[in-house]
Design a protein around this motif. Structure first.
Motif, PDB file in Angstrom:
ATOM      1  N   LYS A 139      -0.182   5.121  12.306  1.00 52.66           N
ATOM      2  CA  LYS A 139      -0.630   6.514  12.178  1.00 52.66           C
ATOM      3  C   LYS A 139      -1.327   6.727  10.850  1.00 52.66           C
ATOM      4  O   LYS A 139      -2.344   7.372  10.751  1.00 52.66           O
ATOM      5  N   GLN A 140      -0.688   6.160   9.796  1.00 53.78           N
ATOM      6  CA  GLN A 140      -1.152   6.379   8.438  1.00 53.78           C
ATOM      7  C   GLN A 140      -2.467   5.653   8.134  1.00 53.78           C
ATOM      8  O   GLN A 140      -3.325   6.165   7.460  1.00 53.78           O
ATOM      9  N   MET A 141      -2.549   4.401   8.645  1.00 52.36           N
ATOM     10  CA  MET A 141      -3.635   3.532   8.223  1.00 52.36           C
ATOM     11  C   MET A 141      -4.568   3.125   9.360  1.00 52.36           C
ATOM     12  O   MET A 141      -5.425   2.282   9.174  1.00 52.36           O
ATOM     13  N   ASN A 142      -4.359   3.686  10.562  1.00 52.86           N
ATOM     14  CA  ASN A 142      -5.115   3.294  11.740  1.00 52.86           C
ATOM     15  C   ASN A 142      -4.653   1.905  12.212  1.00 52.86           C
ATOM     16  O   ASN A 142      -4.047   1.784  13.256  1.00 52.86           O
ATOM     17  N   ARG A 143      -4.912   0.883  11.392  1.00 52.39           N
ATOM     18  CA  ARG A 143      -4.389  -0.449  11.685  1.00 52.39           C
ATOM     19  C   ARG A 143      -3.799  -1.032  10.414  1.00 52.39           C
ATOM     20  O   ARG A 143      -4.315  -0.794   9.333  1.00 52.39           O
ATOM     21  N   LYS A 144      -2.740  -1.805  10.564  1.00 53.53           N
ATOM     22  CA  LYS A 144      -2.127  -2.412   9.385  1.00 53.53           C
ATOM     23  C   LYS A 144      -1.608  -3.803   9.757  1.00 53.53           C
ATOM     24  O   LYS A 144      -1.485  -4.134  10.935  1.00 53.53           O
ATOM     25  N   ASP A 145      -1.302  -4.583   8.751  1.00 51.29           N
ATOM     26  CA  ASP A 145      -0.657  -5.881   8.949  1.00 51.29           C
ATOM     27  C   ASP A 145       0.767  -5.794   8.401  1.00 51.29           C
ATOM     28  O   ASP A 145       1.054  -4.951   7.539  1.00 51.29           O
ATOM     29  N   ILE A 146       1.647  -6.625   8.928  1.00 49.78           N
ATOM     30  CA  ILE A 146       3.054  -6.644   8.496  1.00 49.78           C
ATOM     31  C   ILE A 146       3.489  -8.114   8.368  1.00 49.78           C
ATOM     32  O   ILE A 146       3.083  -8.952   9.178  1.00 49.78           O
ATOM     33  N   ILE A 147       4.302  -8.397   7.383  1.00 49.45           N
ATOM     34  CA  ILE A 147       4.911  -9.728   7.262  1.00 49.45           C
ATOM     35  C   ILE A 147       6.422  -9.553   7.227  1.00 49.45           C
ATOM     36  O   ILE A 147       6.928  -8.723   6.470  1.00 49.45           O
ATOM     37  N   LYS A 148       7.141 -10.303   8.064  1.00 45.32           N
ATOM     38  CA  LYS A 148       8.609 -10.251   8.067  1.00 45.32           C
ATOM     39  C   LYS A 148       9.148 -11.631   7.698  1.00 45.32           C
ATOM     40  O   LYS A 148       8.692 -12.648   8.237  1.00 45.32           O
ATOM     41  N   ILE A 149      10.070 -11.639   6.778  1.00 48.37           N
ATOM     42  CA  ILE A 149      10.613 -12.885   6.249  1.00 48.37           C
ATOM     43  C   ILE A 149      12.127 -12.854   6.413  1.00 48.37           C
ATOM     44  O   ILE A 149      12.789 -12.003   5.814  1.00 48.37           O
ATOM     45  N   GLU A 150      12.659 -13.740   7.253  1.00 48.92           N
ATOM     46  CA  GLU A 150      14.107 -13.729   7.537  1.00 48.92           C
ATOM     47  C   GLU A 150      14.850 -14.539   6.479  1.00 48.92           C
ATOM     48  O   GLU A 150      15.502 -15.553   6.784  1.00 48.92           O
ATOM     49  N   ASN A 151      14.715 -14.114   5.228  1.00 47.01           N
ATOM     50  CA  ASN A 151      15.358 -14.820   4.117  1.00 47.01           C
ATOM     51  C   ASN A 151      15.138 -13.995   2.858  1.00 47.01           C
ATOM     52  O   ASN A 151      14.162 -13.269   2.760  1.00 47.01           O
ATOM     53  N   ASN A 152      16.047 -14.084   1.917  1.00 47.13           N
ATOM     54  CA  ASN A 152      15.828 -13.389   0.654  1.00 47.13           C
ATOM     55  C   ASN A 152      15.122 -14.296  -0.323  1.00 47.13           C
ATOM     56  O   ASN A 152      15.732 -15.170  -0.923  1.00 47.13           O
ATOM     57  N   ILE A 153      13.825 -14.097  -0.459  1.00 46.56           N
ATOM     58  CA  ILE A 153      13.077 -14.910  -1.408  1.00 46.56           C
ATOM     59  C   ILE A 153      12.601 -14.014  -2.541  1.00 46.56           C
ATOM     60  O   ILE A 153      12.579 -12.792  -2.428  1.00 46.56           O
ATOM     61  N   ASP A 154      12.251 -14.651  -3.637  1.00 44.74           N
ATOM     62  CA  ASP A 154      11.742 -13.934  -4.799  1.00 44.74           C
ATOM     63  C   ASP A 154      10.245 -13.737  -4.626  1.00 44.74           C
ATOM     64  O   ASP A 154       9.512 -14.719  -4.530  1.00 44.74           O
ATOM     65  N   ILE A 155       9.802 -12.498  -4.563  1.00 44.52           N
ATOM     66  CA  ILE A 155       8.367 -12.241  -4.495  1.00 44.52           C
ATOM     67  C   ILE A 155       7.963 -11.489  -5.751  1.00 44.52           C
ATOM     68  O   ILE A 155       8.586 -10.496  -6.121  1.00 44.52           O
ATOM     69  N   ASP A 156       6.935 -11.990  -6.419  1.00 43.55           N
ATOM     70  CA  ASP A 156       6.436 -11.390  -7.645  1.00 43.55           C
ATOM     71  C   ASP A 156       5.730 -10.077  -7.284  1.00 43.55           C
ATOM     72  O   ASP A 156       4.682 -10.080  -6.641  1.00 43.55           O
ATOM     73  N   LEU A 157       6.294  -8.950  -7.710  1.00 39.56           N
ATOM     74  CA  LEU A 157       5.719  -7.648  -7.355  1.00 39.56           C
ATOM     75  C   LEU A 157       4.358  -7.418  -8.015  1.00 39.56           C
ATOM     76  O   LEU A 157       3.497  -6.761  -7.441  1.00 39.56           O
ATOM     77  N   ASP A 158       4.161  -7.982  -9.217  1.00 40.00           N
ATOM     78  CA  ASP A 158       2.845  -7.873  -9.866  1.00 40.00           C
ATOM     79  C   ASP A 158       1.797  -8.568  -9.011  1.00 40.00           C
ATOM     80  O   ASP A 158       0.687  -8.069  -8.824  1.00 40.00           O
ATOM     81  N   PHE A 159       2.188  -9.705  -8.486  1.00 40.58           N
ATOM     82  CA  PHE A 159       1.300 -10.495  -7.641  1.00 40.58           C
ATOM     83  C   PHE A 159       0.918  -9.701  -6.385  1.00 40.58           C
ATOM     84  O   PHE A 159      -0.257  -9.577  -6.032  1.00 40.58           O
ATOM     85  N   LEU A 160       1.932  -9.091  -5.725  1.00 41.61           N
ATOM     86  CA  LEU A 160       1.653  -8.282  -4.529  1.00 41.61           C
ATOM     87  C   LEU A 160       0.783  -7.075  -4.871  1.00 41.61           C
ATOM     88  O   LEU A 160      -0.143  -6.745  -4.128  1.00 41.61           O
ATOM     89  N   GLY A 161       1.080  -6.424  -6.014  1.00 43.78           N
ATOM     90  CA  GLY A 161       0.336  -5.232  -6.415  1.00 43.78           C
ATOM     91  C   GLY A 161      -1.120  -5.551  -6.691  1.00 43.78           C
ATOM     92  O   GLY A 161      -2.017  -4.744  -6.435  1.00 43.78           O
ATOM     93  N   LEU A 162      -1.344  -6.746  -7.194  1.00 43.46           N
ATOM     94  CA  LEU A 162      -2.700  -7.208  -7.501  1.00 43.46           C
ATOM     95  C   LEU A 162      -3.462  -7.459  -6.205  1.00 43.46           C
ATOM     96  O   LEU A 162      -4.620  -7.082  -6.040  1.00 43.46           O
ATOM     97  N   ILE A 163      -2.800  -8.117  -5.255  1.00 44.57           N
ATOM     98  CA  ILE A 163      -3.410  -8.483  -3.980  1.00 44.57           C
ATOM     99  C   ILE A 163      -3.684  -7.257  -3.123  1.00 44.57           C
ATOM    100  O   ILE A 163      -4.752  -7.136  -2.511  1.00 44.57           O
ATOM    101  N   ASP A 164      -2.722  -6.340  -3.031  1.00 44.64           N
ATOM    102  CA  ASP A 164      -2.858  -5.203  -2.115  1.00 44.64           C
ATOM    103  C   ASP A 164      -1.835  -4.135  -2.501  1.00 44.64           C
ATOM    104  O   ASP A 164      -0.664  -4.230  -2.161  1.00 44.64           O
ATOM    105  N   HIS A 165      -2.302  -3.091  -3.199  1.00 46.45           N
ATOM    106  CA  HIS A 165      -1.359  -2.083  -3.707  1.00 46.45           C
ATOM    107  C   HIS A 165      -0.929  -1.076  -2.636  1.00 46.45           C
ATOM    108  O   HIS A 165      -0.219  -0.127  -2.939  1.00 46.45           O
ATOM    109  N   ASN A 166      -1.372  -1.271  -1.396  1.00 45.91           N
ATOM    110  CA  ASN A 166      -0.882  -0.420  -0.295  1.00 45.91           C
ATOM    111  C   ASN A 166       0.493  -0.851   0.206  1.00 45.91           C
ATOM    112  O   ASN A 166       1.161  -0.116   0.921  1.00 45.91           O
ATOM    113  N   ILE A 167       0.885  -2.067  -0.137  1.00 46.08           N
ATOM    114  CA  ILE A 167       2.086  -2.664   0.448  1.00 46.08           C
ATOM    115  C   ILE A 167       3.370  -1.923   0.066  1.00 46.08           C
ATOM    116  O   ILE A 167       3.557  -1.517  -1.077  1.00 46.08           O
TER     117      ILE A 167
END
Lengths: 142, 142
Positions: free
Chosen positions: A46-74
């Motif tokens: 609804k918000q974005m018309n179309r979006k992508d999603i990633i689901k990870i069945e594990n607790n991994i460390d993701i660098d938030l700066d890295f994600l923010g740099l790549i795509d700040h909509n996440i």
């Protein structure tokens, strides 16, 4: 339709800009892991018309700066016992530590292995960063 | 857990050998499409321990010889109105038409743009094919 039921424990990266999902999947090297992972692309939103999603069945460390740099909509959701226990909207990082190279070929960070490039955000619009060493401007591109 | 509810209309590639999912996703260029697609990797499977799955919310033409060459474990399901209307196990193709190059650098198919390489299966085990032009043996690798 292509809905994915909630994961029990892990991470859901939601509201990824449509088209960026596979690039982020690759950057996080999720094709090399041995736990379940799901990439959904062009999901109606609804918000974005179309979006992508990633689901990870594990607790991994993701660098938030890295994600923010790549795509700040996440939005990053941490899941435990089938419930969202933590929700965080990523942001464009003010400081970046070694996530990309300085565009100045003569910058010390490009020929001394011991000097990690660091940058300060100058313009959010085009992700322009100034190198702490040579002051050259570098615009980050995924 | 990471289950995906059925798609309404489209194609489900099931029983993909775990680890092959992203390669097939890339080969089918599903990151370039504008309809919903899902890649699931390392999904628990009774039959295979772990498997990958690709769901495509659209009726596209997929070359079965191509799928059989890449991964002959795959089952292709055609979905209409939320139901499987056609199920097909792919097979290693006996004849291959232009899906890979002949390993012989002097083979005519490698320097004449008008001659498409064609091959006959020689050994299923290592996907060894004999070139129709120069009889060189080429083992297909994903």
């Amino acid at each position: 339709m292509l809905e994915v039921t909630s994961i029990k424990k892990g991470i859901v990266l939601d509201h990824i800009t449509s088209g960026n999902g596979l690039k982020i999947f690759n950057k996080l090297m999720l094709d090399k892991v041995n736990y379940p992972v799901v990439l959904l692309m062009n999901v109606p939103s609804k918000q974005m018309n179309r979006k992508d999603i990633i689901k990870i069945e594990n607790n991994i460390d993701i660098d938030l700066d890295f994600l923010g740099l790549i795509d700040h909509n996440i939005t990053m959701n941490i899941i435990e016992d089938n419930k969202i226990v933590h929700k965080k909207k990523v942001e464009i990082p003010q400081k970046v530590n070694g996530l990309f190279k300085c565009h100045n070929p003569r910058c010390i960070t490009n020929f001394d292995d011991y000097v990690k490039p660091t940058f300060q955000l100058v313009a959010s619009k085009n992700l322009e960063y100034k190198c702490d060493y040579c002051e050259e401007l570098t615009a980050y591109k995924l």
